[in-house]
Write an enzyme that holds these catalytic residues in place. Sequence first.
Site, short mmCIF file in Angstrom:
data_model
loop_
_atom_site.label_atom_id
_atom_site.label_comp_id
_atom_site.label_asym_id
_atom_site.label_seq_id
_atom_site.Cartn_x
_atom_site.Cartn_y
_atom_site.Cartn_z
CG HIS A 354 41.61 36.09 67.18
ND1 HIS A 354 41.78 35.70 65.87
CD2 HIS A 354 41.15 34.98 67.84
CE1 HIS A 354 41.45 34.43 65.74
NE2 HIS A 354 41.07 33.96 66.92
CD GLU A 355 39.74 34.24 71.41
OE1 GLU A 355 38.59 33.75 71.35
OE2 GLU A 355 40.74 33.64 70.98
CG HIS A 358 36.14 33.96 67.20
ND1 HIS A 358 36.11 33.34 65.98
CD2 HIS A 358 37.38 33.72 67.72
CE1 HIS A 358 37.29 32.76 65.75
NE2 HIS A 358 38.07 32.98 66.79
CD GLU A 437 40.24 30.49 65.37
OE1 GLU A 437 41.04 31.38 65.73
OE2 GLU A 437 39.25 30.15 66.04
CG ASP A 441 43.90 35.50 62.73
OD1 ASP A 441 43.77 35.62 63.97
OD2 ASP A 441 44.46 34.52 62.20
#
Length: 501
Positions: A354-355, A358, A437, A441
């Site tokens: 997930h990070e 980004h 976000e 995801d």
Amino acid sequence: MDFTLPLTPQYTQTGGTTKAATSSLFGDYAIAATILFTLVVFLFEAYLNFRQRKSYHKIDFPRELETTVGNIDRETKSSAAAADKKEESSSKSGSSDGDDKKDKVDRNAPILPQLKSKFSHAQSYGLDKINFSIFSSTYAVTEEVVFLLYGFLPYVWDKACAVGAKYGWTETEHEIKITLLFLGIVTIVGTITSLPFELYSTFEIEKKHGFNKQTLGLFFTDKLKSLVLSAVFGGPFVALLLKIIFMGGDKFYLYVWAFTFVFSVIMMTLVPVVIMPLFNKYEKLPDGPLKDSIYELAGKLSFPLTKLFVMDGSKRSSHSNAFMFGFMKNKRIVLFDTLLSQVSNDEILAILGHELGHWKMGHTVTNFVVTQVYTGFMFYFFSLCYNSHELYRAFGFDDESRPIPTIIALVLFTSTIWAPVDKTLSFIMTVHSRKCEFEADEFSVNLGMSSKLQSGLCKIHLENLGAMSPDSWYSTYHYSHPPLVERLSAMMKLDTAKKLS
């Protein structure tokens, strides 16, 4: 004090004996308009706080969350328990001290029963926090209005000038030195008035619910370090900023913009490498399956990972987190030691997926660019109002024989004319953050990590006693991350779509 319009502060530089040669609607009602805007924002946010407070009084477990998490438990493979036990022995963090009042989450047990068992505790924690927020925000707005009405800024500036005069400093020739004195006084006052609230939050609320690990000694050591660092880095920054404004002429905002950009890049480099280690210990993640898997994931995504650290977050709190930093080909990942003890290795990988989403989708760069553009526009509009003596006179700087301090001009501009713009853009960025976000995801889901990300988020939510039934208005206005049930539902829809395609 006279509360008739137009409002004037109790303390002014001339003592209220000098009247302006000319007046305007803007100048006459600037302080009243500022107070009105402050109160309107406060009342709106107070209304949201009370809506959220009502949600914390619910005693029934949210049905949508029950259905969603129930699906996660049903889809969990039976072999996960054995794998997690093996990971637990290979990635000990040592973050637990055994004296935690907060019940630990069983990483291998079904999640829904644990969520239900912790629902009342999470509601109690949220209720304590929102009650504290209501009280502290009421104090903050009261202090702000009182400071405006009694002329806190001109009073403190004149006191700084009086101290500077003892060393032969004048406003005309030594404005930067007097400004640093002024900011020092304001910082001390702000530290004193905020200290009781910080102590109560840390040693009453956080301790009551099993999160706080700090001692009073560590708390005050951190506070002292923060004040010293503010002086070491903030002082030179302000001095250079003012120097650039003085020398930049009518186009000073361009030079200020460039300066703040360079300073931001420098601080983004220094904070994780120099400043953060002053507060926490960073150790390399031990060799093992988790480290190998993280480097493998980074290589798969072409993420230039150079170092992988574990931070002793348990030194202060049992809350968990993970973050990335670095520029260009020198990226680093930091895992809180608390995170290692709360979720499995596969779940850590999904969270990092997930990070990394980004990063891969440019969210970090986008946020940085938006911040820089925002800063540039702010200083541009400040340059248009820089010589608006009517504004400064309205707030007590009414001695026309004295120069208007640049720092005062900037403070009044940002807290009056620019305040509505800042509030609006802040909300827009909050909405944008939630969108990012969801996208991150989805990125992790596309890596095949959906089930582990879902279970990992649930476990972190459990450990942090996150809100399980937040008010929709409150979460829309305040949450930079979507509520848990919204994220889980979105990922499940993506899983269903992938199965059907």
